[in-house]
Design a protein around this motif. Structure first.
Motif, PDB file in Angstrom:
ATOM      1  N   ILE A  68       0.709  -1.025  -0.067  1.00  0.00           N
ATOM      2  CA  ILE A  68      -0.033  -0.021   0.298  1.00  0.00           C
ATOM      3  C   ILE A  68       0.996   1.464  -0.374  1.00  0.00           C
ATOM      4  CG2 ILE A  68      -1.594   0.803   1.191  1.00  0.00           C
ATOM      5  CD1 ILE A  68      -2.314  -1.313   2.043  1.00  0.00           C
ATOM      6  N   PHE A  69       1.005   2.078  -0.970  1.00  0.00           N
ATOM      7  CA  PHE A  69       1.557   3.375  -0.890  1.00  0.00           C
ATOM      8  C   PHE A  69       0.313   4.483  -0.837  1.00  0.00           C
ATOM      9  CE2 PHE A  69       2.718   0.123  -4.597  1.00  0.00           C
ATOM     10  CZ  PHE A  69       4.240   0.245  -3.626  1.00  0.00           C
ATOM     11  N   PHE A  70       1.342   4.848   0.095  1.00  0.00           N
ATOM     12  CA  PHE A  70       1.563   7.052   0.140  1.00  0.00           C
ATOM     13  C   PHE A  70       2.079   7.563   0.331  1.00  0.00           C
ATOM     14  CE2 PHE A  70       3.789   4.576   3.827  1.00  0.00           C
ATOM     15  CZ  PHE A  70       4.304   5.477   4.537  1.00  0.00           C
ATOM     16  N   VAL A  71       1.116   8.947   0.216  1.00  0.00           N
ATOM     17  CA  VAL A  71       2.378  10.470   0.040  1.00  0.00           C
ATOM     18  C   VAL A  71       1.631  11.636   1.138  1.00  0.00           C
ATOM     19  CG1 VAL A  71       2.440  12.466  -0.800  1.00  0.00           C
ATOM     20  CG2 VAL A  71       2.477   9.881  -2.293  1.00  0.00           C
ATOM     21  N   THR A  72       2.881  12.109   1.994  1.00  0.00           N
ATOM     22  CA  THR A  72       2.219  12.651   2.731  1.00  0.00           C
ATOM     23  C   THR A  72       3.159  13.509   3.198  1.00  0.00           C
ATOM     24  OG1 THR A  72       0.988  12.981   5.475  1.00  0.00           O
ATOM     25  CG2 THR A  72       2.301  10.856   4.658  1.00  0.00           C
ATOM     26  N   ARG A  73       3.143  14.589   4.243  1.00  0.00           N
ATOM     27  CA  ARG A  73       4.498  15.665   4.681  1.00  0.00           C
ATOM     28  C   ARG A  73       4.395  14.394   6.231  1.00  0.00           C
ATOM     29  NH1 ARG A  73       3.278  20.966   5.589  1.00  0.00           N
ATOM     30  NH2 ARG A  73       1.681  20.749   6.192  1.00  0.00           N
ATOM     31  N   LEU A  74       5.772  15.275   6.463  1.00  0.00           N
ATOM     32  CA  LEU A  74       6.260  14.571   7.763  1.00  0.00           C
ATOM     33  C   LEU A  74       5.883  14.981   9.112  1.00  0.00           C
ATOM     34  CD1 LEU A  74      10.031  13.044   6.891  1.00  0.00           C
ATOM     35  CD2 LEU A  74       8.020  11.818   8.197  1.00  0.00           C
ATOM     36  N   LYS A  75       5.561  15.030  10.233  1.00  0.00           N
ATOM     37  CA  LYS A  75       5.507  16.210  10.985  1.00  0.00           C
ATOM     38  C   LYS A  75       6.806  16.932  11.536  1.00  0.00           C
ATOM     39  CE  LYS A  75       1.124  14.546  13.140  1.00  0.00           C
ATOM     40  NZ  LYS A  75       0.310  14.273  14.426  1.00  0.00           N
ATOM     41  N   ASP A  76       7.242  18.137  12.005  1.00  0.00           N
ATOM     42  CA  ASP A  76       7.552  18.689  11.965  1.00  0.00           C
ATOM     43  C   ASP A  76       9.152  17.959  13.451  1.00  0.00           C
ATOM     44  OD1 ASP A  76       6.819  20.702  10.850  1.00  0.00           O
ATOM     45  OD2 ASP A  76       6.064  22.272  12.463  1.00  0.00           O
ATOM     46  N   TYR A  77       8.800  17.349  14.155  1.00  0.00           N
ATOM     47  CA  TYR A  77       9.134  16.410  15.261  1.00  0.00           C
ATOM     48  C   TYR A  77       9.929  15.059  14.733  1.00  0.00           C
ATOM     49  CZ  TYR A  77       5.574  14.389  16.030  1.00  0.00           C
ATOM     50  OH  TYR A  77       4.033  13.681  16.033  1.00  0.00           O
ATOM     51  N   ALA A  78       9.336  15.223  13.282  1.00  0.00           N
ATOM     52  CA  ALA A  78       9.996  13.819  13.093  1.00  0.00           C
ATOM     53  C   ALA A  78      11.371  13.432  12.471  1.00  0.00           C
ATOM     54  CB  ALA A  78      10.050  13.321  11.605  1.00  0.00           C
ATOM     55  N   LYS A  79      11.686  12.645  12.185  1.00  0.00           N
ATOM     56  CA  LYS A  79      13.219  12.165  12.297  1.00  0.00           C
ATOM     57  C   LYS A  79      13.734  11.637  11.532  1.00  0.00           C
ATOM     58  CE  LYS A  79      14.702  11.513  17.589  1.00  0.00           C
ATOM     59  NZ  LYS A  79      15.032  10.426  17.935  1.00  0.00           N
ATOM     60  N   LYS A  80      14.557  12.061  10.348  1.00  0.00           N
ATOM     61  CA  LYS A  80      14.828  11.711   8.959  1.00  0.00           C
ATOM     62  C   LYS A  80      16.379  11.590   8.830  1.00  0.00           C
ATOM     63  CE  LYS A  80      12.565  16.482   8.551  1.00  0.00           C
ATOM     64  NZ  LYS A  80      12.488  17.348   9.285  1.00  0.00           N
ATOM     65  N   ARG A  81      16.620  10.304   8.115  1.00  0.00           N
ATOM     66  CA  ARG A  81      17.830   9.644   7.590  1.00  0.00           C
ATOM     67  C   ARG A  81      18.140   9.793   6.164  1.00  0.00           C
ATOM     68  NH1 ARG A  81      19.460   4.157   7.446  1.00  0.00           N
ATOM     69  NH2 ARG A  81      16.983   3.764   8.372  1.00  0.00           N
ATOM     70  N   PHE A  82      18.768  10.448   5.628  1.00  0.00           N
ATOM     71  CA  PHE A  82      19.041   9.972   3.721  1.00  0.00           C
ATOM     72  C   PHE A  82      19.409   9.074   3.943  1.00  0.00           C
ATOM     73  CE2 PHE A  82      21.883  10.293   0.238  1.00  0.00           C
ATOM     74  CZ  PHE A  82      20.416  10.945  -0.537  1.00  0.00           C
ATOM     75  N   ILE A  83      19.217   7.949   2.908  1.00  0.00           N
ATOM     76  CA  ILE A  83      19.384   6.662   2.376  1.00  0.00           C
ATOM     77  C   ILE A  83      19.767   6.494   1.399  1.00  0.00           C
ATOM     78  CG2 ILE A  83      18.675   4.273   1.981  1.00  0.00           C
ATOM     79  CD1 ILE A  83      16.137   4.722   3.792  1.00  0.00           C
ATOM     80  N   GLU A  84      19.248   7.225   0.079  1.00  0.00           N
ATOM     81  CA  GLU A  84      19.507   6.898  -1.011  1.00  0.00           C
ATOM     82  C   GLU A  84      18.677   7.988  -1.885  1.00  0.00           C
ATOM     83  OE1 GLU A  84      19.530   3.792  -4.143  1.00  0.00           O
ATOM     84  OE2 GLU A  84      17.990   3.110  -2.917  1.00  0.00           O
ATOM     85  N   GLU A  85      19.598   8.575  -3.043  1.00  0.00           N
ATOM     86  CA  GLU A  85      19.938   9.447  -4.335  1.00  0.00           C
ATOM     87  C   GLU A  85      19.174   8.630  -5.688  1.00  0.00           C
ATOM     88  OE1 GLU A  85      20.506  13.864  -5.982  1.00  0.00           O
ATOM     89  OE2 GLU A  85      21.762  13.022  -4.099  1.00  0.00           O
ATOM     90  N   LYS A  86      18.190   8.828  -6.171  1.00  0.00           N
ATOM     91  CA  LYS A  86      17.682   8.755  -7.223  1.00  0.00           C
ATOM     92  C   LYS A  86      18.014  10.300  -8.257  1.00  0.00           C
ATOM     93  CE  LYS A  86      16.052   3.896  -6.386  1.00  0.00           C
ATOM     94  NZ  LYS A  86      15.746   2.940  -6.478  1.00  0.00           N
ATOM     95  N   ASP A  87      17.978   9.847  -9.543  1.00  0.00           N
ATOM     96  CA  ASP A  87      17.898  10.501 -10.694  1.00  0.00           C
ATOM     97  C   ASP A  87      15.999   9.939 -11.438  1.00  0.00           C
ATOM     98  OD1 ASP A  87      20.326  12.313 -10.695  1.00  0.00           O
ATOM     99  OD2 ASP A  87      21.358  10.379 -11.739  1.00  0.00           O
ATOM    100  N   LEU A  88      15.248  11.364 -11.563  1.00  0.00           N
ATOM    101  CA  LEU A  88      14.746  11.804 -12.349  1.00  0.00           C
ATOM    102  C   LEU A  88      14.090  10.760 -13.981  1.00  0.00           C
ATOM    103  CD1 LEU A  88      12.872  14.784 -11.175  1.00  0.00           C
ATOM    104  CD2 LEU A  88      12.365  12.433 -10.574  1.00  0.00           C
TER     105      LEU A  88
END
Length: 131
Positions: A105-125
């Protein structure tokens, strides 16, 4: 982005949101609870799953106005495998998102301001991706 360009995907996309419908508050001052922030929740909350391609609701649920909208998406018959759910950050529920990832199941949302983020991978369009 040019609003006339469309991206073709092989999954159905749905917007999920809710709105509160106040009932009788101008007539009956006693309707609803009166919390310290002054925002009364007397009435009905309408939770909807909208088909973004057809522009119509495909699932509607009504609850007490005080019920949080995120409870709607936790119901197992709201979002299904290979669908894309689009909703605002009030619906964030990491445990549910984990479960959805396992169920495709796929989803699109914005993170809450206090969410912890970690960069995993970058992909070209892809070259044919709209601006």
């Amino acid at each position: 982005m040019d609003s006339q360009k469309q991206i073709v995907i092989d999954k159905k996309a749905y917007a999920i949101d809710s709105t509160t419908i106040s009932l009788f508050q101008p007539i009956f001052e006693c309707v609803g609870r009166n919390p310290s922030n002054g925002k009364r929740k007397g009435g009905v909350k309408s939770h909807q799953k909208l088909d973004l391609q057809a522009g119509i609701p495909v699932k509607v649920y009504h609850s007490h106005a005080k019920e949080h909208g995120s409870l709607f998406i936790q119901n197992e018959n709201v979002v299904h495998k290979n669908e894309i759910a689009v909703f605002d950050k009030a619906y964030n529920n990491c445990a549910l998102f984990d479960k959805w990832c396992e169920q495709d199941i796929f989803f699109v949302t914005r993170l809450k301001d206090y969410a912890k983020k970690r960069f995993i991978e970058e992909k070209d369009l892809l070259e044919n991706t709209p601006d």
